[in-house]
Enzyme design. Sequence first.
Site, mmCIF file in Angstrom:
data_model
loop_
_atom_site.group_PDB
_atom_site.id
_atom_site.type_symbol
_atom_site.label_atom_id
_atom_site.label_comp_id
_atom_site.label_asym_id
_atom_site.label_seq_id
_atom_site.Cartn_x
_atom_site.Cartn_y
_atom_site.Cartn_z
ATOM 1 N N ARG A 113 0.855 -1.190 0.000
ATOM 2 C CA ARG A 113 0.000 0.000 0.000
ATOM 3 C C ARG A 113 0.893 1.243 0.000
ATOM 4 O O ARG A 113 1.997 1.220 0.568
ATOM 5 C CB ARG A 113 -0.900 0.025 1.243
ATOM 6 C CG ARG A 113 -2.086 -0.937 1.160
ATOM 7 C CD ARG A 113 -3.131 -0.452 0.150
ATOM 8 N NE ARG A 113 -4.282 -1.319 0.046
ATOM 9 C CZ ARG A 113 -4.497 -2.186 -0.948
ATOM 10 N NH1 ARG A 113 -3.620 -2.328 -1.920
ATOM 11 N NH2 ARG A 113 -5.595 -2.911 -0.981
ATOM 12 N N HIS A 157 -0.683 0.648 -10.026
ATOM 13 C CA HIS A 157 -1.464 -0.288 -9.194
ATOM 14 C C HIS A 157 -1.967 -1.473 -10.039
ATOM 15 O O HIS A 157 -3.152 -1.797 -10.027
ATOM 16 C CB HIS A 157 -2.637 0.445 -8.524
ATOM 17 C CG HIS A 157 -3.091 -0.243 -7.265
ATOM 18 N ND1 HIS A 157 -3.362 0.419 -6.106
ATOM 19 C CD2 HIS A 157 -3.321 -1.554 -6.982
ATOM 20 C CE1 HIS A 157 -3.739 -0.437 -5.172
ATOM 21 N NE2 HIS A 157 -3.722 -1.654 -5.682
#
Length: 310
Positions: free
Chosen positions: A225, A273
């Site tokens: 993250r 991502h």
Amino acid sequence: MAILCRLHRAYGDALIREIRAALPEEEVREWPAEAGDPDEIEICAVNRMEPGFLAPFRNLKLISATGAGIDHFVADPGFPRHIPLVRIVDPDFAARMADYVLCWVLFHHREVAAFLAAQREGRWAYRLMRSAHEVAVGVMGLGQMGEVAAARLAAQGYRVLGWARSRRDIAGVRCFAGAGERESFLGETEILVNLLPLTPETRGILDARCFAAMRRGGVVISAGRGAHLVERDLIAALDAGQLRAATLDVFEREPLPQGHPFWTHPGVFVTPHVSTTATLGAIVGGFAENVRRFRRGEPLVNQADPMRGY
Ligand code: NDP
């Protein structure tokens, strides 16, 4: 009582269609157009949500994340921690992450960026290459993603170290456990792969102290993250030569804002991502299985622990 789905738009209409096909006996509503009366919602499948999103659903009994991470649920102060929370766990999901990790470990080990730069300058930049077994790769987080990635790196011949909260046993991987063994793990690591969940303990874990503990000239690959990384510490470590490169798939702000230094820093490689995505089959199969188990009163699978944070 109905199911409400707030889904990732990357799948278009296919995801809601497949969920409906897999659960023909259920009333499946898609957020926001079909949300209807919040009191009629018993099950929620959610990709991303803003804090407070779940608060109106007073009769909620099951929450399903449509990805692996649950950090955005747990970060919501109003998140109903007593309601079971399940997530996606799937071998192909993890295998794709292992592809990403192996790809970038090879990229950095084989110094691909330097050869691309030399080619752009028309320069024959011969240099000696090292064997995989001479390169120490440390994987932080040995859950569904980290375990498969570490095993793949070991099979590729890398010297693989792993770090998790508890002591793990993975063939070909030297495992370290807990905060007490973190420095020893980092001290031997040249390429650091972050596959930790985001929790209060791991927020900001990729910081100046972490980089200083690694071998000089190291590399960071982060697909956990964005908030694991202290961005200014990474830039400083790169500029000082403590790190030679970083591959980042996740960011504090996504999409990464225009003008952000990561876009242009020569040592930073940005991917949007994409390190892994769950297939429609994995999302729908995992969710439908848990809905059926819930209806039959059976134990759920792939349950996360909001108190632990992952
Ligand atoms: P899991 O929950 O399966 O595994 C978590 C691992 O991290 C476990 O090994 C756990 O230890 C370890 N861990 C947790 N807290 C600590 C701590 N404080 N110190 C040391 N180790 C710790 O996670 P997943 O493998 O499913 O996901 C990993 C990460 O990848 C998550 O951040 C997720 O959001 C991210 N992700 C990113 C994607 C992308 O596209 N970029 C896609 C999918 C996931 P233990 O084994 O002892 O419990």
